[in-house]
Design a protein around this motif. Structure first.
Motif, PDB file in Angstrom:
ATOM      1  N   PHE A  97      62.623 -10.134  77.000  1.00 16.29           N
ATOM      2  CA  PHE A  97      63.882  -9.099  76.210  1.00 16.29           C
ATOM      3  C   PHE A  97      63.146  -9.234  75.271  1.00 16.29           C
ATOM      4  CE2 PHE A  97      68.578  -7.716  77.126  1.00 16.29           C
ATOM      5  CZ  PHE A  97      67.988  -6.568  75.877  1.00 16.29           C
ATOM      6  N   ASP A  98      62.699  -7.886  75.014  1.00 18.16           N
ATOM      7  CA  ASP A  98      61.693  -7.264  73.924  1.00 18.16           C
ATOM      8  C   ASP A  98      63.084  -5.567  72.925  1.00 18.16           C
ATOM      9  OD1 ASP A  98      60.199  -6.418  71.791  1.00 18.16           O
ATOM     10  OD2 ASP A  98      58.738  -6.072  73.400  1.00 18.16           O
ATOM     11  N   ILE A  99      63.036  -6.461  72.255  1.00 17.34           N
ATOM     12  CA  ILE A  99      64.441  -5.973  71.492  1.00 17.34           C
ATOM     13  C   ILE A  99      63.959  -5.205  70.470  1.00 17.34           C
ATOM     14  CG2 ILE A  99      64.614  -7.465  69.460  1.00 17.34           C
ATOM     15  CD1 ILE A  99      67.404  -6.620  69.465  1.00 17.34           C
ATOM     16  N   HIS A 100      62.571  -4.575  70.614  1.00 19.57           N
ATOM     17  CA  HIS A 100      62.391  -4.174  69.535  1.00 19.57           C
ATOM     18  C   HIS A 100      60.529  -3.207  70.066  1.00 19.57           C
ATOM     19  CE1 HIS A 100      60.687  -3.124  64.792  1.00 19.57           C
ATOM     20  NE2 HIS A 100      60.539  -1.923  65.830  1.00 19.57           N
TER      21      HIS A 100
ATOM     22  N   VAL B 183      55.723   2.041  80.373  1.00 22.87           N
ATOM     23  CA  VAL B 183      56.708   1.303  80.292  1.00 22.87           C
ATOM     24  C   VAL B 183      56.446  -0.204  81.983  1.00 22.87           C
ATOM     25  CG1 VAL B 183      58.984   0.702  82.173  1.00 22.87           C
ATOM     26  CG2 VAL B 183      58.192   2.936  80.586  1.00 22.87           C
ATOM     27  N   GLY B 184      54.857   0.556  82.299  1.00 22.25           N
ATOM     28  CA  GLY B 184      54.554  -0.792  83.547  1.00 22.25           C
ATOM     29  C   GLY B 184      53.980  -0.692  82.653  1.00 22.25           C
ATOM     30  N   ARG B 185      53.106  -1.121  81.407  1.00 20.07           N
ATOM     31  CA  ARG B 185      52.501  -2.428  80.760  1.00 20.07           C
ATOM     32  C   ARG B 185      53.715  -3.661  80.294  1.00 20.07           C
ATOM     33  NH1 ARG B 185      46.925  -2.663  80.989  1.00 20.07           N
ATOM     34  NH2 ARG B 185      45.410  -0.666  80.678  1.00 20.07           N
ATOM     35  N   LEU B 186      54.988  -3.362  80.009  1.00 22.50           N
ATOM     36  CA  LEU B 186      55.812  -3.587  79.440  1.00 22.50           C
ATOM     37  C   LEU B 186      56.759  -4.881  80.446  1.00 22.50           C
ATOM     38  CD1 LEU B 186      58.363  -2.249  77.953  1.00 22.50           C
ATOM     39  CD2 LEU B 186      57.054  -3.490  77.159  1.00 22.50           C
ATOM     40  N   HIS B 187      56.338  -4.123  82.115  1.00 22.27           N
ATOM     41  CA  HIS B 187      56.510  -4.740  83.464  1.00 22.27           C
ATOM     42  C   HIS B 187      55.821  -6.042  83.410  1.00 22.27           C
ATOM     43  CE1 HIS B 187      58.817  -1.553  84.918  1.00 22.27           C
ATOM     44  NE2 HIS B 187      60.462  -1.999  83.518  1.00 22.27           N
ATOM     45  N   HIS B 188      53.934  -5.151  83.362  1.00 23.94           N
ATOM     46  CA  HIS B 188      53.043  -6.112  83.881  1.00 23.94           C
ATOM     47  C   HIS B 188      53.460  -7.786  83.051  1.00 23.94           C
ATOM     48  CE1 HIS B 188      49.292  -7.507  84.815  1.00 23.94           C
ATOM     49  NE2 HIS B 188      49.156  -7.415  83.450  1.00 23.94           N
ATOM     50  N   ASN B 189      53.696  -8.035  81.765  1.00 19.07           N
ATOM     51  CA  ASN B 189      54.076  -8.260  80.799  1.00 19.07           C
ATOM     52  C   ASN B 189      54.727  -9.773  81.156  1.00 19.07           C
ATOM     53  OD1 ASN B 189      51.749  -8.760  78.754  1.00 19.07           O
ATOM     54  ND2 ASN B 189      51.198  -6.843  79.474  1.00 19.07           N
TER      55      ASN B 189
ATOM     56  N   PRO C  39      54.469   0.271  71.731  1.00 19.74           N
ATOM     57  CA  PRO C  39      53.444   0.273  71.703  1.00 19.74           C
ATOM     58  C   PRO C  39      52.306   0.209  70.481  1.00 19.74           C
ATOM     59  CG  PRO C  39      53.508   2.461  71.874  1.00 19.74           C
ATOM     60  CD  PRO C  39      55.417   1.906  71.790  1.00 19.74           C
ATOM     61  N   ASN C  40      52.805   0.315  69.633  1.00 22.37           N
ATOM     62  CA  ASN C  40      52.153   0.360  68.083  1.00 22.37           C
ATOM     63  C   ASN C  40      51.214  -0.569  67.134  1.00 22.37           C
ATOM     64  OD1 ASN C  40      53.055   3.463  68.056  1.00 22.37           O
ATOM     65  ND2 ASN C  40      55.122   2.630  67.362  1.00 22.37           N
ATOM     66  N   ILE C  41      50.806  -1.575  68.396  1.00 21.10           N
ATOM     67  CA  ILE C  41      50.691  -3.124  68.143  1.00 21.10           C
ATOM     68  C   ILE C  41      48.848  -2.842  68.283  1.00 21.10           C
ATOM     69  CG2 ILE C  41      52.252  -3.887  68.491  1.00 21.10           C
ATOM     70  CD1 ILE C  41      51.682  -4.796  70.799  1.00 21.10           C
ATOM     71  N   PRO C  42      48.108  -3.769  67.677  1.00 24.34           N
ATOM     72  CA  PRO C  42      46.636  -3.559  68.096  1.00 24.34           C
ATOM     73  C   PRO C  42      45.986  -4.446  68.483  1.00 24.34           C
ATOM     74  CG  PRO C  42      47.388  -3.959  65.329  1.00 24.34           C
ATOM     75  CD  PRO C  42      48.596  -4.149  66.360  1.00 24.34           C
TER      76      PRO C  42
ATOM     77  N   ILE D 283      46.224   1.858  67.749  1.00 26.33           N
ATOM     78  CA  ILE D 283      47.278   2.094  68.605  1.00 26.33           C
ATOM     79  C   ILE D 283      47.065   1.171  70.117  1.00 26.33           C
ATOM     80  CG2 ILE D 283      49.047   3.106  69.571  1.00 26.33           C
ATOM     81  CD1 ILE D 283      49.604   3.169  67.124  1.00 26.33           C
ATOM     82  N   GLY D 284      47.091   0.325  70.213  1.00 21.21           N
ATOM     83  CA  GLY D 284      46.857  -0.351  71.793  1.00 21.21           C
ATOM     84  C   GLY D 284      47.335  -0.061  72.760  1.00 21.21           C
ATOM     85  N   TYR D 285      48.506   1.110  72.821  1.00 17.87           N
ATOM     86  CA  TYR D 285      48.687   1.697  74.235  1.00 17.87           C
ATOM     87  C   TYR D 285      49.452   2.866  73.700  1.00 17.87           C
ATOM     88  CZ  TYR D 285      49.518  -3.650  75.264  1.00 17.87           C
ATOM     89  OH  TYR D 285      49.006  -4.693  75.525  1.00 17.87           O
TER      90      TYR D 285
END
Length: 318
Positions: free
Chosen positions: A52-55, A88-94, A281-284, A78-80
């Motif tokens: 559960f990702d709260i951010h 959204v697919g990347r979230l589920h993938h992880n 998605p704002n992560i490097p 920006i990694g994503y």
């Protein structure tokens, strides 16, 4: 600011060369092209059905591209940088099957329209937990009530640095009292990292919390770079929580490496008040990086279960 183009990782700024934010040692996790969620077996072994990702952030496309352009200007990759459905697919993938829809306003007249946009779209994002936002302006209590009572929003996001927001402004008092009564969580970026603001820091947050002591508040980034100051409030305020967003990672935008290492002890001691967050998605770096780093920390399995899943599950769906 203009709009960025392209979604490939090769278009990203090279943070190894000119970013004002440092990496731990020689670390530089690759982006997207080598994403392998090798943490999935580990979370299953811990009895965690999903993360559960709260951010996590969702904005209208034009606004998101403007945000990405700002990050480009400080050479923050920006990694994503992907279309919304692919993100959204990347979230589920992880293994992230529940996540928030965080956005925020920086001017009058923006917050209500963001709430309307979120309500119109969030059901397209499987697993999304709808969050609204608000701003000190005429009619704020009315559209906050609409978001809770008509839209069914589960929480709200405020960003004190971007919005130049003083939490102690009297025109927000009725709104905070309403959310306190309803026990609707507010996730607040109030810390001074990665960049300080006019109204960020513990000096503004502490009197706010004293005014609304039963308000359910989650402090983004654990209050970095004042983690110990925010953590010192957890015993006295059981409705206060901290999220781990960009804290225990190799990209040191939220503080010095030694400060992050010292903060590990808070995860065990306050395991019921800590929530996992990514800033997606704002992560490097790859999304599996903050998950794996947390799994590798010297804390108990019970703490990992609570932080990665159970605490947020209890907060929103108990």
């Amino acid at each position: 600011m203009g709009e960025g183009e392209g979604v490939e990782s090769s278009n990203q700024p090279d943070t190894r060369i000119s970013s004002p934010f440092l990496w731990r040692g020689d670390s530089y996790p690759s982006i997207l092209d080598s994403e392998t969620p090798d943490h999935l077996d580990r979370i299953r072994d811990l009895g965690i059905p999903y993360i559960f990702d709260i951010h996590t952030h969702f904005f209208p496309e034009t606004v998101m591209k403007l945000i990405w352009r700002w990050f480009d200007n400080v050479n923050w990759a920006i990694g994503y940088r992907l279309p919304e459905n692919e993100r959204v697919g990347r979230l589920h993938h992880n293994g992230i099957k529940r996540f928030t829809t965080l956005n925020y306003a920086h001017k009058v007249g923006m917050a209500s329209s963001l709430n309307d946009w979120t309500y119109t779209n969030y059901k397209n994002w499987e697993g999304a937990v709808p969050f609204g936002t608000f701003f000190p302006e005429q009619g704020v209590l009315g559209y906050v009530k609409k978001a809770v009572e008509d839209y069914g929003f589960r929480g709200f996001k405020l960003h004190c640095e971007v919005s130049k927001l003083n939490l102690n402004r009297p025109e927000l008092a009725d709104t905070f009292l309403y959310l306190q009564e309803k026990q609707i969580p507010i996730l607040i970026h109030t810390g001074t990292a990665p960049l300080p603001g006019e109204f960020t820091g513990i000096e503004f947050f502490k009197p706010f919390l004293e005014t609304y002591p039963k308000l359910c508040v989650i402090v983004a980034h654990m209050g970095a770079s004042e983690i110990s100051a925010y953590a010192s409030l957890l015993d006295a305020y059981p409705n206060l929580g901290l999220d781990t967003t960009m804290v225990f990672v190799d990209f040191l935008a939220t503080g010095k490496a030694e400060d992050m290492d010292k903060a590990v002890s808070y995860l065990e001691r306050y395991q019921d008040q800590i929530y996992f967050g990514s800033d997606f998605p704002n992560i490097p770096y790859n999304l599996n990086h903050p998950i794996t780093r947390l799994l590798n920390l010297p804390i108990s399995d019970f703490a990992k279960q609570k932080i990665l899943y159970q605490n947020a599950e209890n907060l929103f769906f108990k």
